[in-house]
Design an enzyme around this catalytic site. Structure first.
Site, mmCIF file in Angstrom:
data_model
loop_
_atom_site.group_PDB
_atom_site.id
_atom_site.type_symbol
_atom_site.label_atom_id
_atom_site.label_comp_id
_atom_site.label_asym_id
_atom_site.label_seq_id
_atom_site.Cartn_x
_atom_site.Cartn_y
_atom_site.Cartn_z
ATOM 1 N N LYS A 8 -24.105 -30.743 -2.658
ATOM 2 C CA LYS A 8 -23.156 -31.110 -3.716
ATOM 3 C C LYS A 8 -21.895 -31.770 -3.182
ATOM 4 O O LYS A 8 -21.206 -32.468 -3.907
ATOM 5 C CB LYS A 8 -22.809 -29.895 -4.575
ATOM 6 C CG LYS A 8 -23.979 -29.498 -5.475
ATOM 7 C CD LYS A 8 -23.511 -29.109 -6.851
ATOM 8 C CE LYS A 8 -24.660 -28.904 -7.810
ATOM 9 N NZ LYS A 8 -25.605 -27.867 -7.362
ATOM 10 N N SER A 51 -19.301 -22.368 -11.536
ATOM 11 C CA SER A 51 -19.056 -21.164 -10.745
ATOM 12 C C SER A 51 -19.860 -21.249 -9.460
ATOM 13 O O SER A 51 -19.874 -20.325 -8.666
ATOM 14 C CB SER A 51 -19.452 -19.921 -11.529
ATOM 15 O OG SER A 51 -20.776 -20.059 -11.984
ATOM 16 N N GLU A 78 -38.478 -26.863 -10.498
ATOM 17 C CA GLU A 78 -37.517 -25.991 -11.164
ATOM 18 C C GLU A 78 -38.061 -24.567 -11.220
ATOM 19 O O GLU A 78 -39.244 -24.327 -10.984
ATOM 20 C CB GLU A 78 -37.169 -26.530 -12.559
ATOM 21 C CG GLU A 78 -38.325 -26.665 -13.499
ATOM 22 C CD GLU A 78 -37.936 -27.406 -14.786
ATOM 23 O OE1 GLU A 78 -36.747 -27.653 -15.027
ATOM 24 O OE2 GLU A 78 -38.855 -27.723 -15.553
ATOM 25 N N GLY A 93 -37.268 -21.209 -16.097
ATOM 26 C CA GLY A 93 -36.482 -22.203 -16.845
ATOM 27 C C GLY A 93 -37.064 -23.580 -16.662
ATOM 28 O O GLY A 93 -36.488 -24.418 -15.969
ATOM 29 N N SER A 101 -31.892 -27.603 -0.372
ATOM 30 C CA SER A 101 -30.678 -28.104 -1.011
ATOM 31 C C SER A 101 -29.405 -27.328 -0.681
ATOM 32 O O SER A 101 -28.314 -27.867 -0.853
ATOM 33 C CB SER A 101 -30.875 -28.159 -2.530
ATOM 34 O OG SER A 101 -31.353 -26.930 -3.013
#
Ligand SMILES: *Cc1c(COP(=O)(O)O)cnc(C)c1O
Length: 322
Positions: free
Chosen positions: A54, A79, A205, A209, A305
């Site tokens: 990120k 968060s 994923e 979900g 990741s």
């Protein structure tokens, strides 16, 4: 019409990140190769600055601010890893940052974000709408909102991870990418389409979900309630407008991994590769092992990741008998 990001934007992001983001290693494992009868290339974004990819999207987006935006500062809601990515990037670029976090966010995450110099504003997730709250604050304070995934500059920045992997590994037949809101997957798909047009890109994923898979099937963005999963970086409720358009154009398919498969992958990384990978970061490898994709004899890129996991939690998950 949405102006979708392109591979040129990914290449421009790579230039902005040069000397600021780590060029993370691409590791191999003969054990993994033997198990899957394939050649695997692990892109280790768990070793990126602040512990996840990120940083790429956040730093790219803030680098493009003009003088007025720099003075006004950046605001976001998160968060998780995006909060720390924005806070660190803002500090490096000398831009003020406000992060809107839930009152019940883990104290360690609030402290880490404050530690990077950001102002943290807490909200009650049961009574307040964080997106409306953040948009209101952005307006009142003249700050620029950079959301966690649905933004062209964020997508372009995340795509630099796959760009580096393809540069280093050479051609790949398959690329497996963890999927939450789709910033990482759509950016990586842009890079793969330009650099390895025959490479099939899959998003992975959490089984609990699978809104992304449902969205592809349905041809529109499907919303779900917050999924209960160990993969806390992929607990998103829906894809974004930009990410969905790129994903449905450039991604082969979306598959899932269960929590038990994520824990098995975490143990593999710890034991065999000496790597700390957070549960969300294990999605791609878990799918390589269990999703039934045709990988035999293929060259397969696997994006790890992130590596931000509470140590007590990590010990508990790794120590559990399989
Ligand atoms: C945010 C995050 C993801 C999901 O990324 P999206 O761009 O939201 O799809 C995956 N893994 C880790 C470690 C993350 O922090």
């Amino acid at each position: 019409m949405l102006q979708l990001p392109t591979y040129e934007d990914v290449a421009a992001a790579a230039r902005r990140l040069q000397g600021h983001a780590h060029r993370t290693p691409v590791l191999r494992s003969s054990t993994a190769d033997a198990r899957l009868k394939a050649e695997l290339f692990f892109k280790c974004e768990n070793l990126q600055r602040m512990g996840a990819f990120k940083f790429r999207g956040a730093f790219n987006a803030l680098s493009k601010f003009d003088a007025a935006q720099r003075r006004g500062g950046v605001i976001t809601f998160s968060s998780g890893n995006h909060a720390q990515a924005i806070a660190l990037s803002a500090r490096l670029l000398g831009i003020p940052a406000v992060i809107v976090m839930p009152l019940d966010a883990p104290q360690a995450k609030v402290e880490a974000t404050r530690g990077y110099g950001a102002e943290v504003i807490l909200y009650d997730r049961y009574t307040q709408d964080r997106e409306a709250l953040t948009a209101g604050l952005a307006q009142d304070r003249g700050m620029t909102l950079i959301p966690p995934y649905d933004h062209p500059d964020v997508i372009a920045g995340q795509g630099t991870a796959a760009r580096e992997l393809l540069e280093e590994a050479g051609g790949l037949d398959v690329l497996l990418v963890p999927l939450g809101g789709g910033g990482l997957l759509s950016g990586c798909a842009l890079a793969a389409r330009a650099l390895a047009p025959d490479c099939k890109v899959y998003g992975v994923e959490p089984e609990a979900g699978d809104d992304g898979r449902q969205s592809l099937r349905k041809g529109e963005i499907v919303h779900i309630s917050t999924p209960q999963t160990l993969a806390d970086g992929a607990q998103t409720q829906h894809l974004g407008r930009y990410t969905f358009e790129v994903i449905r154009r450039d991604v082969e398919d979306i598959v899932t991994a269960s929590d038990a498969q994520l824990v098995e992958a975490m143990r593999f990384f710890a034991e065999r590769m000496k790597l700390v990978v957070e549960p969300t970061g294990c999605l791609a490898f878990a799918a390589a092992c269990h999703a039934g994709l045709p990988l035999q004899g293929k060259r397969v890129g696997v994006i790890l990741s992130g590596g931000n996991v509470d140590l007590a939690r990590y010990a508990q998950l790794i120590g559990a008998q399989p």
